[in-house]
Design a protein around this motif. Structure first.
Motif, PDB file in Angstrom:
ATOM      1  N   THR A   1       8.085  -2.615  -1.391  1.00 40.99           N
ATOM      2  CA  THR A   1       8.684  -1.298  -1.060  1.00 40.99           C
ATOM      3  C   THR A   1      10.058  -1.486  -1.541  1.00 40.99           C
ATOM      4  OG1 THR A   1       7.492  -1.303   1.112  1.00 40.99           O
ATOM      5  CG2 THR A   1       9.656   0.053   0.865  1.00 40.99           C
TER       6      THR A   1
ATOM      7  N   PHE B   1       3.506  13.770  -6.787  1.00 43.17           N
ATOM      8  CA  PHE B   1       3.849  13.148  -5.620  1.00 43.17           C
ATOM      9  C   PHE B   1       2.839  12.586  -4.849  1.00 43.17           C
ATOM     10  CE2 PHE B   1       5.529  13.081  -1.410  1.00 43.17           C
ATOM     11  CZ  PHE B   1       6.631  12.665  -1.565  1.00 43.17           C
TER      12      PHE B   1
ATOM     13  N   THR C   1       1.182   8.835  -3.889  1.00 45.70           N
ATOM     14  CA  THR C   1       1.174   8.371  -2.493  1.00 45.70           C
ATOM     15  C   THR C   1      -0.393   7.943  -2.290  1.00 45.70           C
ATOM     16  OG1 THR C   1       2.774  10.144  -1.998  1.00 45.70           O
ATOM     17  CG2 THR C   1       1.287   9.228  -0.104  1.00 45.70           C
TER      18      THR C   1
ATOM     19  N   SER D   1      -1.013   3.801  -1.249  1.00 46.27           N
ATOM     20  CA  SER D   1      -1.281   3.458  -0.058  1.00 46.27           C
ATOM     21  C   SER D   1      -2.841   2.708  -0.220  1.00 46.27           C
ATOM     22  CB  SER D   1      -1.717   4.811   0.639  1.00 46.27           C
ATOM     23  OG  SER D   1      -0.690   5.554   0.818  1.00 46.27           O
TER      24      SER D   1
ATOM     25  N   GLN E   1       7.953  10.211  -8.017  1.00 52.25           N
ATOM     26  CA  GLN E   1       6.673   9.462  -7.972  1.00 52.25           C
ATOM     27  C   GLN E   1       6.843   8.136  -7.351  1.00 52.25           C
ATOM     28  OE1 GLN E   1       4.469   9.609 -11.910  1.00 52.25           O
ATOM     29  NE2 GLN E   1       4.714   7.278 -11.828  1.00 52.25           N
TER      30      GLN E   1
ATOM     31  N   SER F   1       7.340   8.440  -3.671  1.00 56.00           N
ATOM     32  CA  SER F   1       6.211   8.812  -3.014  1.00 56.00           C
ATOM     33  C   SER F   1       5.428   7.541  -2.854  1.00 56.00           C
ATOM     34  CB  SER F   1       5.202   9.921  -3.779  1.00 56.00           C
ATOM     35  OG  SER F   1       4.955   9.119  -4.787  1.00 56.00           O
ATOM     36  N   GLY F   2       5.302   6.647  -3.659  1.00 57.51           N
ATOM     37  CA  GLY F   2       4.859   5.272  -3.581  1.00 57.51           C
ATOM     38  C   GLY F   2       5.376   4.677  -2.505  1.00 57.51           C
TER      39      GLY F   2
ATOM     40  N   ILE G   1       7.006   5.656   0.122  1.00 58.80           N
ATOM     41  CA  ILE G   1       6.733   6.190   1.430  1.00 58.80           C
ATOM     42  C   ILE G   1       5.307   5.948   1.854  1.00 58.80           C
ATOM     43  CG2 ILE G   1       6.621   8.742   2.450  1.00 58.80           C
ATOM     44  CD1 ILE G   1       9.205   9.306   0.880  1.00 58.80           C
ATOM     45  N   GLY G   2       4.541   6.398   0.943  1.00 59.10           N
ATOM     46  CA  GLY G   2       3.210   6.097   1.058  1.00 59.10           C
ATOM     47  C   GLY G   2       2.619   4.714   1.672  1.00 59.10           C
ATOM     48  N   THR G   3       3.521   3.521   0.946  1.00 56.91           N
ATOM     49  CA  THR G   3       2.876   2.287   1.137  1.00 56.91           C
ATOM     50  C   THR G   3       3.491   2.018   2.767  1.00 56.91           C
ATOM     51  OG1 THR G   3       3.158   1.633  -0.992  1.00 56.91           O
ATOM     52  CG2 THR G   3       3.643   0.020   0.563  1.00 56.91           C
TER      53      THR G   3
ATOM     54  N   THR H   1      -4.146   9.297   4.262  1.00 55.12           N
ATOM     55  CA  THR H   1      -4.180   9.611   2.698  1.00 55.12           C
ATOM     56  C   THR H   1      -5.100  10.899   2.572  1.00 55.12           C
ATOM     57  OG1 THR H   1      -6.194   8.198   2.518  1.00 55.12           O
ATOM     58  CG2 THR H   1      -3.717   7.287   2.068  1.00 55.12           C
TER      59      THR H   1
ATOM     60  N   ILE I   1      -3.146  13.965   3.216  1.00 52.75           N
ATOM     61  CA  ILE I   1      -2.085  14.495   1.948  1.00 52.75           C
ATOM     62  C   ILE I   1      -2.946  14.928   0.775  1.00 52.75           C
ATOM     63  CG2 ILE I   1      -1.030  13.189   0.243  1.00 52.75           C
ATOM     64  CD1 ILE I   1       0.451  13.298   2.700  1.00 52.75           C
TER      65      ILE I   1
END
Length: 476
Positions: free
Chosen positions: A59, A279, A283, A287, A406, A409-410, A412-414, A456, A459
């Motif tokens: 992160t 985005f 994600t 994730s 991009q 989003s990675g 936030i997704g993580t 996911t 999303i």
């Protein structure tokens, strides 16, 4: 005008070495995003830290990118292609060397920030340069090669690091990167050309501050939720501060004659839809790439080596598909790729949300491979189609905004995926009498992974709805 045309022609004739330099550097930079995922379990033991703390190695890397990349549009107009490329490689080499020698978690965390600065400078430069040196009818195939790097590198990161961890220590995940980074630096020094126009727009310090607080605050808030809980003061405060700063930043950009990040790119509908598709897609990627290694190692009790082998076919297939989808995009446009791509992702994520500790490993390989076929059909076609609609003067801003969201989003997704997994795991364990039983630990983590894949899935469902509005775009 004639000398400019001659210069451009010279640049076009030397596109191959420029592209090769970007591909090598980009691969290692993006490989670093997920390479440590397979070693997280080892690092928790080595440094005596919690799972929510170790998550910051991924992160924090993405957080740095989220802060730096918005400024890249400005940097591309202030410094030459060669200057930015060489500086980005120097940061990447220093960060990787420090990581390889890191004696503590704090030093390793610092090295990840240095690495991320290198990648944060490189990614927007790569996309902007490709848009400038390749004609629109060849961009799909070229972006397909870039996509091979963007999707192949993070996908095979856990696989390669799993192979390394079987025989060596986690330090070697970084040692193996250094020769390739040096090769990319030498290649850039020899072959990189200046393809962008230096205009040196006015630097607005307030915009940089608001951008950093905005993007950084949101990512930090989401990331802290894993450790502090969604109801904690720090999480709520940082997200609110981030949203407020982003709002002020956006309003300021729209009023400025020379904005740091020209948000008028959002007036182009295909760019905006492409932005949303990227985005969502990233994600899902990030994730999945943090959930699957944890599930394979804890839920199915595989070694790091075995887990790496399980994830390898999907990564390889994903890389091979990207140039193919690029050529299909050049001939037929995005709709025939993006809509079925999101549909495939949706089906696979639904199946993944039903995994158990008895799910066959072969089934995981198939699910992962088909999921990444869907990803390859969406990511680069949607991104290329969106950027194609922009006029040339907005390329730096378009690539900066696309790469910023991009990376955000990675992050936030993580963060959300790990948070959901941890909460579900705790809820499951609260109903277990013997919490020290290894089988209970594996079952609880699997229950958490199931719930995270539902996130996911939702999303991807939004992505499918967006995809019906995407159509082929061309510069007017």
């Amino acid at each position: 005008m004639s000398s400019t045309a001659e210069t451009q022609q010279t640049k076009v004739l030397k596109t191959t070495p420029i592209l090769i330099s970007f591909l090598i550097a980009g691969f290692i930079g993006l490989f670093s995003e997920t390479a440590l995922n397979m070693a997280l379990g080892d690092l928790i033991q080595v440094f005596s830290i919690s799972s929510s703390t170790v998550q910051w190695l991924t992160t924090g890397y993405l957080l740095t990118l989220g802060i730096l990349v918005p400024v890249s549009g400005l940097l591309l107009q202030w410094f030459s292609t060669r200057q930015i490329f060489i500086v980005s490689l120097i940061f990447s080499i220093i960060g990787t060397l420090v990581a390889a020698l890191a004696p503590s978690f704090e030093v390793l965390m610092f090295s990840r920030v240095i690495q991320a600065i290198g990648t944060g400078l490189l990614l927007p430069l790569m996309f902007n340069s490709i848009l400038l040196i390749f004609p629109i009818n060849k961009r799909g195939a070229t972006m397909g090669l870039i996509g091979l790097v963007i999707m192949f590198a993070p996908a095979v990161g856990p696989s390669i690091s799993g192979l390394i961890l079987e025989k060596l220590t986690w330090h070697w995940i970084f040692w193996v990167c250094i020769p390739f980074l040096i090769l990319a630096l030498v290649s850039g020094i020899l072959y990189m050309q200046n393809v962008s126009t230096i205009t040196k727009p006015k630097i607005d310090i307030l915009s940089i501050i608001l951008s950093s607080i905005g993007f950084g605050g949101i990512v930090y808030g989401f990331s802290s939720a894993g450790e502090n809980g969604w109801g904690s003061t720090i999480v709520i405060t940082m997200i609110i501060i981030g949203l407020a700063a982003l709002t002020l930043f956006s309003l300021r950009q729209l009023k400025m004659d020379e904005p740091m990040l020209d948000l008028r790119v959002l007036k182009y509908p295909m760019f905006t839809l492409g932005l949303l598709a990227v985005f969502i897609c990233f994600t899902v990627i990030m994730s999945t790439m943090i959930l699957l290694p944890l599930y394979l190692q804890t839920g199915l009790a595989l070694t790091a080596f075995s887990a790496g082998i399980v994830l390898l076919p999907g990564g390889v297939l994903n890389g091979l598909m990207s140039p193919i989808t690029g050529r299909i995009f050049d001939k037929f446009g995005p709709r025939g790729l993006v809509i079925p791509g999101f549909a495939i992702m949706l089906i696979m994520l639904w199946i993944m949300s039903n995994v158990t500790i008895e799910t066959p490993v072969s089934m995981v390989i198939v699910m992962h491979s088909i999921l990444f076929i869907g990803v390859s059909m969406v990511l680069m076609p949607a991104q290329t189609n969106g950027l194609n609609q922009l006029p040339k003067n907005l390329y730096p801003d378009g690539t900066a905004l696309m790469n910023t969201l991009q990376q955000m989003s990675g992050a936030i997704g993580t963060a959300v995926a790990i948070t959901i997994m941890s909460a579900s795991q705790k809820r499951y364990m609260s109903n277990i009498t013997d919490q020290s039983d290894p089988s209970s630990i594996g079952a609880s983590l699997t229950a958490g992974v199931q719930d995270s894949f539902i996130f996911t899935l939702i999303i991807a469902m939004v992505g499918l709805m967006i995809s019906f509005f995407i159509k082929s775009s061309r510069v007017k």
